[in-house]
Design a protein around this motif. Structure first.
Motif, mmCIF file in Angstrom:
data_model
loop_
_atom_site.group_PDB
_atom_site.id
_atom_site.type_symbol
_atom_site.label_atom_id
_atom_site.label_comp_id
_atom_site.label_asym_id
_atom_site.label_seq_id
_atom_site.Cartn_x
_atom_site.Cartn_y
_atom_site.Cartn_z
ATOM 1 N N MET A 185 0.832 -1.110 0.054
ATOM 2 C CA MET A 185 0.004 -0.141 0.017
ATOM 3 C C MET A 185 0.884 1.223 0.091
ATOM 4 O O MET A 185 1.785 1.442 0.887
ATOM 5 N N ASN A 186 0.695 1.949 -1.051
ATOM 6 C CA ASN A 186 1.478 3.134 -1.160
ATOM 7 C C ASN A 186 0.812 4.408 -1.307
ATOM 8 O O ASN A 186 -0.436 4.404 -1.625
ATOM 9 N N SER A 187 1.408 5.641 -0.973
ATOM 10 C CA SER A 187 0.702 6.810 -1.051
ATOM 11 C C SER A 187 -0.642 6.824 -0.206
ATOM 12 O O SER A 187 -1.718 7.328 -0.582
ATOM 13 N N LEU A 188 -0.454 6.268 1.093
ATOM 14 C CA LEU A 188 -1.824 5.919 2.141
ATOM 15 C C LEU A 188 -2.339 7.630 2.230
ATOM 16 O O LEU A 188 -1.615 8.511 2.678
ATOM 17 N N LYS A 189 -3.840 7.210 2.366
ATOM 18 C CA LYS A 189 -4.377 8.609 2.744
ATOM 19 C C LYS A 189 -5.466 8.162 3.947
ATOM 20 O O LYS A 189 -5.606 7.001 4.368
ATOM 21 N N ALA A 190 -6.008 9.203 4.604
ATOM 22 C CA ALA A 190 -6.701 9.010 5.663
ATOM 23 C C ALA A 190 -7.762 8.090 5.499
ATOM 24 O O ALA A 190 -8.203 7.375 6.179
ATOM 25 N N GLU A 191 -8.355 8.110 4.535
ATOM 26 C CA GLU A 191 -9.352 7.369 4.017
ATOM 27 C C GLU A 191 -9.224 5.857 3.843
ATOM 28 O O GLU A 191 -10.154 5.011 3.662
ATOM 29 N N ASP A 192 -7.953 5.463 3.898
ATOM 30 C CA ASP A 192 -7.443 4.024 3.633
ATOM 31 C C ASP A 192 -7.493 3.405 5.172
ATOM 32 O O ASP A 192 -7.097 2.222 5.361
ATOM 33 N N THR A 193 -7.781 4.193 6.373
ATOM 34 C CA THR A 193 -7.762 3.731 7.682
ATOM 35 C C THR A 193 -8.703 2.742 7.826
ATOM 36 O O THR A 193 -9.920 2.886 7.261
ATOM 37 N N ALA A 194 -8.664 1.412 8.179
ATOM 38 C CA ALA A 194 -9.465 0.371 8.300
ATOM 39 C C ALA A 194 -8.798 -0.666 8.882
ATOM 40 O O ALA A 194 -7.761 -0.734 8.903
ATOM 41 N N VAL A 195 -9.706 -1.752 9.051
ATOM 42 C CA VAL A 195 -9.041 -2.939 9.546
ATOM 43 C C VAL A 195 -9.055 -3.825 8.274
ATOM 44 O O VAL A 195 -9.976 -3.894 7.543
#
Length: 123
Positions: A82-92
């Motif tokens: 997972m690259n260029s992570l964004k806040a909306e990628d927050t999850a389990v």
């Protein structure tokens, strides 16, 4: 098949993580594999899938070009880079083993699930 996901954690926006899912118990190469993710109050959503040999992959539109799924059948392991992570990628994030490639974006296609690993992206 038993699945154990790992590699989650806290990362700043723009950073990278690699999730790992280790399989045991049955012939790993018999199963297409997928990653899903879930946030509180929402349905578990498809992220990516890879076929038995690794020659075909599929991604949700939201992660296309950002995430990469891969597998190593010799190590019974599937990965999610997972690259260029964004806040909306927050999850389990959950890994899962599918019974077929068809309908790979649908939860019911997956017979075995790992326990989930938390990914938190701070903005």
């Amino acid at each position: 098949v038993q699945l154990q996901a790992s590699g989650g954690g806290l990362v700043q926006a723009g950073g990278s993580l690699r999730l790992t899912c280790a399989a045991s118990g049955r012939t790993f190469s018999n199963y297409p594999m997928g990653w899903f993710r879930q946030t509180p109050g929402k349905e578990r959503e498809f992220v990516a899938a890879i076929d038995w040999s690794g020659s075909s992959t599929d991604y949700a539109d939201s992660v296309q070009g950002q995430f990469t799924i891969s597998r190593d059948n010799a190590k019974n392991t599937v990965y999610l880079q997972m690259n260029s992570l964004k806040a909306e990628d927050t999850a389990v994030y959950y890994c899962a083993a599918a019974t077929a490639w068809r309908d790979r974006r649908i939860r019911y296609r997956y017979a075995y699930w790992g326990q989930g690993t938390q990914v938190t992206v701070s903005s």
